[in-house]
Design a protein around this motif. Structure first.
Motif, short mmCIF file in Angstrom:
data_model
loop_
_atom_site.label_atom_id
_atom_site.label_comp_id
_atom_site.label_asym_id
_atom_site.label_seq_id
_atom_site.Cartn_x
_atom_site.Cartn_y
_atom_site.Cartn_z
N LEU A 1 -33.95 25.25 -32.69
CA LEU A 1 -35.32 25.70 -32.41
C LEU A 1 -36.07 26.04 -33.69
CD1 LEU A 1 -34.50 28.03 -29.39
CD2 LEU A 1 -35.21 25.63 -29.36
N ASP A 2 -37.41 25.90 -33.62
CA ASP A 2 -38.19 26.26 -34.80
C ASP A 2 -38.31 27.79 -34.87
OD1 ASP A 2 -40.85 27.18 -33.68
OD2 ASP A 2 -40.65 25.19 -32.74
N PRO A 3 -38.60 28.34 -36.08
CA PRO A 3 -38.44 29.78 -36.33
C PRO A 3 -39.17 30.71 -35.36
CG PRO A 3 -38.86 28.62 -38.37
CD PRO A 3 -39.02 27.62 -37.27
N LEU A 4 -40.41 30.37 -34.98
CA LEU A 4 -41.16 31.29 -34.11
C LEU A 4 -40.55 31.35 -32.72
CD1 LEU A 4 -44.88 30.64 -35.09
CD2 LEU A 4 -43.46 32.66 -35.54
N VAL A 5 -40.26 30.18 -32.15
CA VAL A 5 -39.63 30.12 -30.83
C VAL A 5 -38.29 30.82 -30.89
CG1 VAL A 5 -38.74 28.57 -29.07
CG2 VAL A 5 -40.76 27.92 -30.37
N ARG A 6 -37.60 30.61 -31.98
CA ARG A 6 -36.28 31.17 -32.15
C ARG A 6 -36.33 32.70 -32.14
NH1 ARG A 6 -31.84 28.82 -36.16
NH2 ARG A 6 -30.34 30.54 -35.99
N GLU B 1 -38.59 34.60 -30.86
CA GLU B 1 -38.97 35.08 -29.53
C GLU B 1 -37.77 35.06 -28.60
OE1 GLU B 1 -42.47 32.97 -28.08
OE2 GLU B 1 -41.73 33.30 -26.04
N LEU B 2 -37.00 33.95 -28.67
CA LEU B 2 -35.84 33.81 -27.79
C LEU B 2 -34.74 34.80 -28.15
CD1 LEU B 2 -35.79 31.78 -25.46
CD2 LEU B 2 -34.14 30.46 -26.76
N GLN B 3 -34.60 35.05 -29.47
CA GLN B 3 -33.61 36.05 -29.90
C GLN B 3 -33.91 37.40 -29.24
OE1 GLN B 3 -34.03 35.82 -34.17
NE2 GLN B 3 -32.23 34.49 -34.41
N ASP B 4 -35.19 37.80 -29.29
CA ASP B 4 -35.57 39.07 -28.67
C ASP B 4 -35.23 39.08 -27.19
OD1 ASP B 4 -36.55 40.25 -30.95
OD2 ASP B 4 -38.56 39.39 -30.70
N ASP B 5 -35.63 37.97 -26.50
CA ASP B 5 -35.40 37.91 -25.06
C ASP B 5 -33.92 37.94 -24.74
OD1 ASP B 5 -38.08 37.81 -24.75
OD2 ASP B 5 -38.20 35.68 -24.21
N LEU B 6 -33.13 37.19 -25.53
CA LEU B 6 -31.69 37.12 -25.27
C LEU B 6 -31.04 38.48 -25.42
CD1 LEU B 6 -30.22 33.85 -26.86
CD2 LEU B 6 -30.17 34.55 -24.47
#
Ligand code: ADP
Ligand code: MG
Lengths: 493, 248
Positions: free
Chosen positions: B165-170, B172-177
């Motif tokens: 994943l690209d850094p911004l999406v990544r 965001e997903l890290q936070d959600d995970l």
């Protein structure tokens, strides 16, 4: 949807069932006009004995002999020379006894001979002073053209050359019809002819006298099963009415009408019987539409069952092959070899097998069995390719989910491989539709019948009557499968 | 929850992993980290019996992981691959529901569970009928997570889930995970080669090299008490952005 397909299939299968009460006989015919005409007379005469009679167009002498001895047909017209040289490969003192060993009987001769002979233009032979075969020895520069079989057979050119001491060296193989054309155009001087060929009268050719009696006699006779005499003596009696009734001249004329004037063989045969006071069956009132309808149904009856059976076997086989690599290689090699067997050889090989399995060695079952074998490879190969091409990560995903092996196969692997498998089925279907024309060799009907008959008669409209719908059916099948493929692809994006 | 006991795995005679002895505690997030080819994925596969060890044992919840028990264990463990490992012939909904449909769940139950998970994974419900090709990388990963959580498993294994994943999406997903892991309190084993990501998620980090454990402990241990010069080098190799000095 599934139910409709099933009903359609049952309907197709049902079409071929007839009233089982009336006794039936099948009269075989070889793949040339004279044989069709005689077999046509045989069916007409049999009907007069109160049975249902059907003409079965089979390929060549070995096929007919096998079909007769294993009981797929009851009788067919044959020539004494062929019986001794090609069937028995022996010249027994008592031909009747030799055939009885095989459970076969022979009628008395019809009266005409269809011998091998040599033919020339009358003006050319007169100019060269030739009337008999021994006259040819003086003229070493003549151009001879024979069919390839005649060039090879010991009772053809090699024996003839030896018996007469013929010196000619410009001797080559050529198609029979083309050789006649060449003779007329004077691009060659001499070819082999069959003494009842319609072309002899048409082109007013000279048949050279066989002054050393080299060529054997090819008397036309019926061969029929010994049990026919016991089962249906009236049929044998009716067939016997042809004995001594057909002259060489008459046979030439009938061949000429079918071969050159393109008259229907059933009409020509019927008119002949009428002229001899043997009655006449009314001409069947068929037209192009009913003929096309019948051949299309017959063709589908070959294509659909063989394709479905091939799918039923090939897909599991492909699945298994993708699991066991060694086994997979063996399966692919075997189905590949099957594909290379020439269709006529495959049919001959299958006849005893289908006789044993389905009770009939000719007709649809044999053609379906051959088509089934030819359809295996594309489906097996594509199933195998589709399954082995699935990304390992997807397979791992499915396993990690906790699906069982069967569920993985059914819910993940087969759907993923479906487009590839479908492409294989499409290939098989298209090949199958084309190959099903081999039904014409084995009395299974379908588009192959008009095609083979048309080729044989040089009757192009008749040939197209089979070739065009066969091509159309292939195009329609291709388009239908293409539409399904597109639908799947659109769903998956 | 998971125990490895002197476990080794060889491929074509070469040792890919082990011998390793390791306990992965319940309710905690363990991050496996190390250079590529060091055996992280192999270790993950051993945990749910996707491959069998050549020697030593693997246990899940005190049950030996064997070909007989593997399927039952997989039903209690969710598994997420890089890029989601989604099936292209099924829609997002079809992917998430595949297993429970096979298990015979009634449709209303399936639907309500999917709605629940879509909310949890912050996946837009109107995208549920799209096929994987029509989803963004981040969305695919969210579907992969939903699929893994469908049966409310005891443990969750994730193999470089954010690698593509690209850094911004990544981010965001890290936070959600992390939010999801904390809410659900599951045993999580996550593989990454990014030290920042490891520190972000980990209760405990296991650093592997050539199939062996170099150091296992809290993130702070690796920074402050490296067990080996390799640990120091590994940490230093992961550089943050070099901010150029501003011109005066
Ligand atoms: N199925 C396999 N067959 C052969 N070698 C493999 C296989 N899976 C992994 N390996 C090898 O085992 C080692 C560890 O692989 P892997 O666990 O995938 O590493 P990582 O996930 O840490 O990058 C690598 O050298 C890899 O080439
Ligand atoms: Mg890996």
């Amino acid at each position: 949807m599934k139910r409709v397909a099933l009903l359609l299939l049952l309907g197709l299968a049902g079409c071929s069932n007839r009233d089982p009460e009336t006794p039936r006989v099948a009269i075989g015919a070889k793949k040339f006009t004279e044989s069709y005409l005689l077999a046509e007379m045989g069916t007409s005469l049999s009907r007069r004995a109160g049975v249902e009679a059907e003409r079965k167009d089979l390929g060549s002498t070995p096929t007919l002999w096998l079909a007769l001895t294993q009981g797929d047909i009851d009788a067919y017209p044959e020539y004494t020379g062929t019986i001794t040289r090609q069937i028995l490969k022996d010249n027994p003192a008592d031909l009747y006894a030799a055939l009885a060993v095989h459970g076969i009987r022979m009628s008395k001769p019809f009266g005409f001979r269809n011998n091998y002979a040599l033919g020339m233009r009358k003006d050319v032979s007169a100019g060269l002073g030739i009337a008999k075969i021994s006259d040819l020895r003086r003229l070493p520069n003549l151009r001879f053209r024979f069919i390839d079989e005649f060039l090879d057979r010991p009772d053809g050119w090699p024996g003839l050359k030896l018996a007469y001491g013929l010196p000619q060296t410009d001797v080559k193989g050529m198609n029979h019809t083309l050789a006649y054309a060449g003779l007329v155009e004077k691009s060659l001087e001499l070819t082999e002819v069959y003494t009842t060929d319609g072309e002899i009268a048409q082109h007013d050719l000279l048949v050279l006298e066989d002054d050393r009696g080299f060529f054997p006699a090819y008397e036309a006779v019926w061969l029929y099963r010994a049990d026919l005499e016991a089962r249906l003596p009236d049929v044998v009696a009716q067939l016997g009415r042809l004995e001594g009734k057909v002259t060489e001249r008459e046979m030439q004329e009938m061949n000429n009408r079918v071969q050159v004037k393109k008259d229907k063989e059933s009409d020509v045969a019927g008119e002949f019987l009428e002229s001899k006071g043997m009655g006449r069956t009314k001409s069947t009132g068929d037209n192009l539409a009913t003929r096309l309808g019948a051949t299309t149904v017959e063709h589908l009856q070959l294509v659909i069952p063989s394709l479905l059976a091939a799918m039923l076997v090939s897909i599991p086989l492909g699945v298994f092959a993708s699991r066991r690599l060694r086994f997979g290689q063996a399966v692919l090699a075997t189905t590949g070899v099957l594909q290379t067997i020439p269709s006529l050889a495959l049919l001959l090989f299958l006849m005893p097998l289908t006789k044993w399995l389905f009770g009939s060695g000719i007709g649809a079952p044999t053609a379906i069995a051959a088509l089934f074998l030819y359809s295996l490879l594309p489906i097996v190969r594509n199933t195998y390719t589709g399954l082995t091409g699935i990304a390992p990560a997807l397979r791992e995903s499915a396993e990690a989910l906790g699906l069982t092996r069967w569920a993985i196969l059914w819910r993940v692997e087969l759907p993923l491989a479906a487009p590839t498998i479908l492409a294989g089925v499409k290939t098989a279907a298209v090949i199958n539709i084309g190959t099903a024309t081999l039904g014409g060799f084995i009395g299974a009907g379908g588009y192959g019948r008009p095609i083979l008959r048309g080729i044989d008669k040089g009757d192009i409209p008749m040939m197209l009557e089979g070739a065009i719908p066969a091509a159309l059916m292939a195009v329609v099948a291709e388009a239908a499968f293409g539409a399904v493929e597109k639908w799947i692809a659109r769903r998956r994006g | 929850m998971f125990h490895l006991d002197g476990t080794t795995k060889r491929f074509a005679g070469r040792t890919a992993l082990g011998p390793i002895t390791l306990a992965l505690p319940a309710g905690k997030t363990t991050v496996l980290i190390g250079p590529s080819g060091c055996g992280k994925s192999t270790l993950l596969r051993l945990l749910i019996g996707l491959i069998d060890p050549d020697s030593g044992a693997v246990r899940f919840d005190n049950m030996p992981v064997t070909s007989v028990t593997a399927r039952a264990i997989r039903l209690r463990v969710g598994y997420v691959l890089q890029d989601g490992g989604l099936f292209p012939h099924l829609s997002a909904r079809g992917n998430v529901a595949l297993l429970v449909r096979h298990l015979g769940w009634p449709a209303p139950k399936v639907e309500s569970r999917i709605a629940e998970l879509a909310a949890l994974a912050r996946f837009p419900t109107d995208a549920l009928d799209r096929y994987p090709q029509h989803l963004s990388g981040g969305q695919r990963q969210r579907v992969g997570l939903m699929r893994a959580l469908m049966l409310d498993p005891d443990a969750l294994l994730l193999d470089e889930p954010l690698g593509a994943l690209d850094p911004l999406v990544r981010a965001e997903l890290q936070d959600d995970l992390r939010e999801i892991f904390r809410t659900l309190g599951k045993t999580v084993v996550l593989v990454t080669h990014d030290l920042g990501e490891a520190a972000f998620f980990a209760d405990r980090i296991v650093l592997l090299k050539d199939g062996a454990i170099v150091q296992a402990g809290a993130p702070a241990d690796l920074w402050h008490r490296p067990a080996d010069p390799f640990v120091t080098r590994f940490i230093q190799a992961q550089r943050g952005p070099q901010i150029p000095a501003e011109a005066a």
